[in-house]
Design a protein around this motif. Structure first.
Motif, PDB file in Angstrom:
ATOM      1  N   THR A 100       0.845  -1.167  -0.070  1.00 21.07           N
ATOM      2  CA  THR A 100      -0.063   0.111  -0.024  1.00 21.07           C
ATOM      3  C   THR A 100       0.990   1.284   0.058  1.00 21.07           C
ATOM      4  OG1 THR A 100      -1.780  -1.236   1.198  1.00 21.07           O
ATOM      5  CG2 THR A 100      -1.762   1.234   1.085  1.00 21.07           C
ATOM      6  N   ILE A 101       1.967   1.045   0.801  1.00 25.52           N
ATOM      7  CA  ILE A 101       2.738   2.348   0.844  1.00 25.52           C
ATOM      8  C   ILE A 101       3.487   2.652  -0.673  1.00 25.52           C
ATOM      9  CG2 ILE A 101       5.106   3.219   1.782  1.00 25.52           C
ATOM     10  CD1 ILE A 101       4.278   1.869   4.489  1.00 25.52           C
ATOM     11  N   ALA A 102       3.890   1.518  -1.081  1.00 21.89           N
ATOM     12  CA  ALA A 102       4.384   1.275  -2.442  1.00 21.89           C
ATOM     13  C   ALA A 102       3.446   2.038  -3.860  1.00 21.89           C
ATOM     14  CB  ALA A 102       5.270  -0.001  -2.828  1.00 21.89           C
ATOM     15  N   THR A 103       2.279   1.504  -3.385  1.00 23.72           N
ATOM     16  CA  THR A 103       1.385   1.904  -4.510  1.00 23.72           C
ATOM     17  C   THR A 103       1.142   3.420  -4.317  1.00 23.72           C
ATOM     18  OG1 THR A 103       0.136  -0.149  -4.398  1.00 23.72           O
ATOM     19  CG2 THR A 103      -0.882   1.774  -5.037  1.00 23.72           C
ATOM     20  N   ILE A 104       1.144   4.092  -3.068  1.00 23.95           N
ATOM     21  CA  ILE A 104       0.915   5.505  -2.954  1.00 23.95           C
ATOM     22  C   ILE A 104       2.150   6.115  -3.383  1.00 23.95           C
ATOM     23  CG2 ILE A 104       0.836   7.436  -1.225  1.00 23.95           C
ATOM     24  CD1 ILE A 104      -0.527   5.407   0.542  1.00 23.95           C
ATOM     25  N   LEU A 105       3.137   5.750  -3.351  1.00 20.34           N
ATOM     26  CA  LEU A 105       4.509   6.249  -3.670  1.00 20.34           C
ATOM     27  C   LEU A 105       4.457   6.331  -5.389  1.00 20.34           C
ATOM     28  CD1 LEU A 105       7.383   5.088  -1.423  1.00 20.34           C
ATOM     29  CD2 LEU A 105       6.271   7.118  -1.708  1.00 20.34           C
ATOM     30  N   HIS A 106       3.772   5.341  -6.027  1.00 18.78           N
ATOM     31  CA  HIS A 106       3.717   5.097  -7.343  1.00 18.78           C
ATOM     32  C   HIS A 106       2.788   6.108  -7.931  1.00 18.78           C
ATOM     33  CE1 HIS A 106       2.962   3.129 -11.472  1.00 18.78           C
ATOM     34  NE2 HIS A 106       1.582   3.090 -10.889  1.00 18.78           N
ATOM     35  N   TRP A 107       1.612   6.548  -7.202  1.00 18.90           N
ATOM     36  CA  TRP A 107       0.585   7.231  -7.397  1.00 18.90           C
ATOM     37  C   TRP A 107       1.323   8.866  -7.625  1.00 18.90           C
ATOM     38  CZ3 TRP A 107      -4.106   7.549 -10.111  1.00 18.90           C
ATOM     39  CH2 TRP A 107      -4.559   6.390 -10.121  1.00 18.90           C
ATOM     40  N   ILE A 108       2.212   8.858  -6.307  1.00 18.04           N
ATOM     41  CA  ILE A 108       2.988  10.261  -6.305  1.00 18.04           C
ATOM     42  C   ILE A 108       3.730  10.474  -7.271  1.00 18.04           C
ATOM     43  CG2 ILE A 108       4.167  11.680  -4.640  1.00 18.04           C
ATOM     44  CD1 ILE A 108       2.597  10.421  -2.527  1.00 18.04           C
ATOM     45  N   ARG A 109       4.699   9.450  -7.435  1.00 24.33           N
ATOM     46  CA  ARG A 109       5.954   9.618  -8.422  1.00 24.33           C
ATOM     47  C   ARG A 109       5.718   9.466  -9.713  1.00 24.33           C
ATOM     48  NH1 ARG A 109      11.299  11.818  -7.260  1.00 24.33           N
ATOM     49  NH2 ARG A 109      12.434  10.834  -8.665  1.00 24.33           N
ATOM     50  N   PHE A 110       4.763   8.480 -10.167  1.00 28.29           N
ATOM     51  CA  PHE A 110       4.494   8.140 -11.405  1.00 28.29           C
ATOM     52  C   PHE A 110       2.978   8.379 -11.896  1.00 28.29           C
ATOM     53  CE2 PHE A 110       8.173   6.064  -9.878  1.00 28.29           C
ATOM     54  CZ  PHE A 110       9.096   6.123 -10.980  1.00 28.29           C
ATOM     55  N   ARG A 111       2.563   9.336 -11.575  1.00 31.55           N
ATOM     56  CA  ARG A 111       1.114   9.575 -11.583  1.00 31.55           C
ATOM     57  C   ARG A 111       0.625   9.303 -13.101  1.00 31.55           C
ATOM     58  NH1 ARG A 111      -2.817  11.731  -8.651  1.00 31.55           N
ATOM     59  NH2 ARG A 111      -1.388  12.495  -7.145  1.00 31.55           N
ATOM     60  N   GLY A 112       1.518   9.685 -14.119  1.00 29.82           N
ATOM     61  CA  GLY A 112       1.139   9.270 -15.305  1.00 29.82           C
ATOM     62  C   GLY A 112       0.685   8.092 -15.925  1.00 29.82           C
ATOM     63  N   VAL A 113       1.494   7.190 -15.183  1.00 25.75           N
ATOM     64  CA  VAL A 113       1.541   5.534 -15.509  1.00 25.75           C
ATOM     65  C   VAL A 113       0.312   5.202 -14.811  1.00 25.75           C
ATOM     66  CG1 VAL A 113       2.685   3.300 -15.215  1.00 25.75           C
ATOM     67  CG2 VAL A 113       3.814   5.441 -15.897  1.00 25.75           C
ATOM     68  N   ALA A 114       0.103   5.590 -13.260  1.00 29.64           N
ATOM     69  CA  ALA A 114      -0.839   4.856 -12.422  1.00 29.64           C
ATOM     70  C   ALA A 114      -2.122   5.441 -13.063  1.00 29.64           C
ATOM     71  CB  ALA A 114      -0.543   5.499 -11.234  1.00 29.64           C
ATOM     72  N   SER A 115      -2.389   6.713 -13.794  1.00 26.48           N
ATOM     73  CA  SER A 115      -3.666   7.064 -14.014  1.00 26.48           C
ATOM     74  C   SER A 115      -4.083   6.431 -15.184  1.00 26.48           C
ATOM     75  CB  SER A 115      -3.610   8.659 -14.089  1.00 26.48           C
ATOM     76  OG  SER A 115      -2.649   9.153 -15.140  1.00 26.48           O
ATOM     77  N   LYS A 116      -3.387   5.630 -15.846  1.00 26.92           N
ATOM     78  CA  LYS A 116      -3.760   4.910 -17.209  1.00 26.92           C
ATOM     79  C   LYS A 116      -4.301   3.460 -16.802  1.00 26.92           C
ATOM     80  CE  LYS A 116      -1.256   8.018 -20.107  1.00 26.92           C
ATOM     81  NZ  LYS A 116      -0.115   8.345 -21.078  1.00 26.92           N
ATOM     82  N   HIS A 117      -3.967   3.162 -15.659  1.00 26.03           N
ATOM     83  CA  HIS A 117      -4.255   1.632 -15.601  1.00 26.03           C
ATOM     84  C   HIS A 117      -5.718   1.325 -16.017  1.00 26.03           C
ATOM     85  CE1 HIS A 117      -0.271   1.009 -14.029  1.00 26.03           C
ATOM     86  NE2 HIS A 117      -0.424   1.436 -12.927  1.00 26.03           N
ATOM     87  N   HIS A 118      -6.626   2.311 -15.645  1.00 26.19           N
ATOM     88  CA  HIS A 118      -8.221   2.064 -15.490  1.00 26.19           C
ATOM     89  C   HIS A 118      -8.541   1.934 -17.066  1.00 26.19           C
ATOM     90  CE1 HIS A 118      -8.193   6.251 -15.946  1.00 26.19           C
ATOM     91  NE2 HIS A 118      -9.418   6.345 -16.606  1.00 26.19           N
ATOM     92  N   LEU A 119      -7.632   2.485 -17.857  1.00 28.16           N
ATOM     93  CA  LEU A 119      -7.995   2.348 -19.215  1.00 28.16           C
ATOM     94  C   LEU A 119      -7.538   1.197 -19.948  1.00 28.16           C
ATOM     95  CD1 LEU A 119      -7.108   5.901 -20.161  1.00 28.16           C
ATOM     96  CD2 LEU A 119      -9.385   5.028 -19.781  1.00 28.16           C
ATOM     97  N   HIS A 120      -6.534   0.536 -19.373  1.00 30.82           N
ATOM     98  CA  HIS A 120      -6.153  -0.792 -19.841  1.00 30.82           C
ATOM     99  C   HIS A 120      -7.295  -2.082 -19.871  1.00 30.82           C
ATOM    100  CE1 HIS A 120      -3.501  -4.453 -20.596  1.00 30.82           C
ATOM    101  NE2 HIS A 120      -2.709  -3.659 -20.935  1.00 30.82           N
TER     102      HIS A 120
END
Length: 403
Positions: A100-120
């Motif tokens: 969960t911590i890693a996922t939060i960091l993923h959204w903070i640091r790599f928001r462009g990647v994370a925000s597209k997961h729902h489109l895959h």
């Protein structure tokens, strides 16, 4: 766009395993066939550890937690089993916090990647994994963690995790199908077990809610929770029947498909085993909440439904096992889809545990133990391969290679 493909992290891990070395790294001259002697060998920067996290990583927590939960009520208990199960629950809890911590960091640091997961069209369906991971750890806390932290703390933690998982699961059960209906482009042969992931969490809520019934305030609150859980039960059951029919149709008309997606066939056992578990627990815990006649009827329904669904569960287990063995002989590349061998089988264990406790039938006890042995074996393989591919080599975490 077609959904009958592996996710980017899974393709990366598969290619890396086929090449025998970390993707994107050249081995030093004279050291062919060896790997750098350090952790996360395929990663060039510490931030890459969280650069490509996808929601299907939470399946590892589900698969770990169900090993502990399955042991808690296994018909055959022996010295050390409960302690070992509690340790595994603790491991799942630690994994939940870290991921969960890693996922939060993923959204903070790599928001462009994370925000597209729902489109895959594939990754989006695995948004059902995080809610189930939260509830799995919560149930383990109530059943096993209470030995270490006390019943009051265990109940409080379970309420929090169950609430988070339930809300999250209802969101995925609505939003992911909505996106699939309106945004994704699927071919006729695209149906796969992952389509079940976003609609199964409410069934997990029904199971976890049944265990929390004795700790809910008596009266309207407790009775509302009981019938709410039956609503969750029906939500998942009807959606799962539709999706399983699509998967069956795809297998009949288009065949098994690519080897990397074969493990997802086991996800079908998730709603099967979880619904047996939920029906059994809800019926058993209805006494004192509703009238005696209604409680007796719910308990009877749990048995009738459980045995009827068990028949299909045994059928699908046999078919999925045969297809898996056939595929493995030709080559079954490792990917995160291998966690599909764990949680779904674990729900069959808990379902069989419940039926065995209600009936005392030795045949059910034997089946429960056999399924549990298979679960533990699958968990050991999936966990060890995932640890090696992520922490040791880093190929499961490495960003996808540019086309």
């Amino acid at each position: 766009m077609r959904s009958q493909t592996l996710t980017e992290p899974e393709l990366a891990s598969t290619k890396a395993s086929e090449s025998g070395r970390p993707r994107g790294r050249r081995e030093p001259s004279g050291q062919e066939g060896t790997l750098p002697r350090r952790l996360f060998a395929a990663l060039s920067h510490p931030w890459e550890i969280v650069s490509n996290l996808t929601p299907n990583w939470y399946a590892s927590i589900m698969g770990t937690g169900i090993v502990a939960i399955g042991a808690a009520s296994l018909p055959v208990q022996f010295p050390g089993l409960r302690t070992a199960a509690t340790v595994i629950w603790a491991l799942a809890a630690v994994m939940l916090v870290l991921l969960t911590i890693a996922t939060i960091l993923h959204w903070i640091r790599f928001r462009g990647v994370a925000s597209k997961h729902h489109l895959h069209p594939v990754i989006s369906h695995f948004y059902g994994a995080p809610p189930m991971a939260f509830m799995t750890v919560g149930t383990g806390t109530l059943l096993l963690g209470k030995d270490w932290i006390g019943i009051d703390a265990a109940v409080s933690i379970d309420w929090v995790l169950w609430t988070i998982g339930t809300i999250g699961g209802l969101v995925t059960a609505v939003m992911v199908p909505y996106l699939a209906f309106t945004r994704h482009d699927y071919q006729p042969e695209a149906a796969f077990g992952g389509w079940l992931m976003p609609v199964v969490p409410p069934m997990v809520s029904a199971t976890g809610g049944a265990l929390l019934l004795p700790y809910a305030p008596a009266g309207q609150v407790r009775e509302t929770l009981l019938w709410l859980c039956y609503g969750f039960f029906g939500l998942t059951l009807m959606a799962a029947i539709i999706i399983i029919s699509l998967i069956w149709g795809r297998l009949m008309q288009h065949g098994v498909g690519v080897a990397g997606m074969v493990p997802t066939l086991w996800i079908v056992l998730g709603p099967v085993g979880q619904s047996i578990t939920a029906a059994s627990l809800l019926g058993a815990n209805a006494t004192g909440i509703v009238s005696d006649d209604v409680a007796a009827g719910l308990n009877t329904f749990g048995l009738l439904y459980g045995f009827a669904m068990l028949g299909f569960g045994l059928l699908w287990t046999t078919v999925a096992l045969a297809i898996t063995i056939r595929t493995a002989r030709a080559g079954l590349p490792f990917s995160l889809t291998w966690w599909s061998f764990t949680f779904p089988v674990g729900t069959c264990v808990t379902g069989l545990n419940g039926l065995a406790a209600h009936t005392g039938l030795v045949a059910l006890q034997v089946l429960a133990v056999l399924y549990y042995i298979g679960l533990v074996g699958a968990w050991i393989i999936a966990a060890s391969r995932t640890f090696h591919g992520s922490v040791i080599r880093g190929t499961l975490l490495a960003p996808p290679k540019a086309a």
